[in-house]
Design a protein around this motif. Structure first.
Motif, PDB file in Angstrom:
ATOM      1  N   TYR A  22       0.792  -1.223   0.000  1.00 37.46           N
ATOM      2  CA  TYR A  22       0.000   0.000   0.000  1.00 37.46           C
ATOM      3  C   TYR A  22       0.832   1.284   0.000  1.00 37.46           C
ATOM      4  O   TYR A  22       0.286   2.373   0.001  1.00 37.46           O
ATOM      5  N   TYR A  66       0.618   6.545   1.720  1.00 38.65           N
ATOM      6  CA  TYR A  66      -0.081   5.296   1.432  1.00 38.65           C
ATOM      7  C   TYR A  66      -1.123   5.471   0.343  1.00 38.65           C
ATOM      8  O   TYR A  66      -1.748   6.528   0.223  1.00 38.65           O
ATOM      9  N   ASP A  67      -1.326   4.411  -0.395  1.00 42.04           N
ATOM     10  CA  ASP A  67      -2.382   4.310  -1.389  1.00 42.04           C
ATOM     11  C   ASP A  67      -3.728   4.466  -0.670  1.00 42.04           C
ATOM     12  O   ASP A  67      -3.864   4.091   0.497  1.00 42.04           O
ATOM     13  N   PHE A  70      -5.284   1.609   1.489  1.00 45.87           N
ATOM     14  CA  PHE A  70      -4.771   1.234   2.809  1.00 45.87           C
ATOM     15  C   PHE A  70      -5.806   1.577   3.885  1.00 45.87           C
ATOM     16  O   PHE A  70      -6.181   2.735   4.043  1.00 45.87           O
TER      17      PHE A  70
END
Length: 181
Positions: A22, A66-67, A70
């Motif tokens: 992530y 983070y993506d 996540f």
């Protein structure tokens, strides 16, 4: 506000923040830190810079980002609770970040997306990480030091003008940001 999100904050604590699946931008311990961030801000403001929000210019961000996938289930629950708490029909997740000791998010304004921001922030140690902003009314840089544990940082990006702000950490710090429409 922390009280109404207690269950979700406990769930955030249980997430695997080291899961590289992530991570979209990773903290780099080799990247140097800006020596005096307040002098950098003064240079930006005098030069009429619109916003140094993005890495690759003479300011940088050095943190783990983070993506949006996540912790999405927990973050969606937080959006719902913030919506109920604030009376807003729309609350949007703006980002999830981890900052180890020595990390920064350089001066920027987010002026492209004005509105109220709520950041849920966790710090391992009190007074070792902070949110700085330039207060145009007093012509001063104001520093808000983080408390130990979870707390709320609530501020507004104005529709007219700019709110220059900066984040740094000399401890382990996590934050999840939301835009309240």
């Amino acid at each position: 506000m922390i009280e109404i999100l207690k269950e979700e904050l406990d769930l955030l604590d249980k997430l695997d923040w080291d899961n590289s699946e992530y991570i979209k931008a990773k903290y780099d311990p080799e990247k140097p830190r800006t020596v005096n961030p307040d002098e950098v801000l003064d240079k930006y403001m005098r030069s009429g810079v619109v916003d140094y929000q993005y890495p690759g210019r003479d300011i940088y961000n050095n943190r783990t980002a983070y993506d949006h996938k996540f912790g999405v289930e927990v973050i969606d629950r937080i959006c719902d609770k913030l919506s109920q708490h604030t009376g807003s029909r729309l609350v949007k997740h703006r980002g999830t970040f981890y900052m180890p000791p020595g990390s920064v998010c350089g001066w920027h304004t987010n002026s492209n997306v004005p509105g109220r921001r709520v950041y849920l922030t966790w710090a391992e140690e009190e007074g070792k990480s902070c949110f700085k902003y330039y207060d145009k009314d007093t012509d001063r840089v104001i520093t808000r030091y983080d408390k130990k544990g979870w707390h709320v940082n609530d501020f507004t990006i104005p529709k007219q003008g700019k709110l220059w702000h900066y984040i740094s950490s000399d401890t382990h710090r996590k934050s999840i940001g939301f835009l309240i429409y």
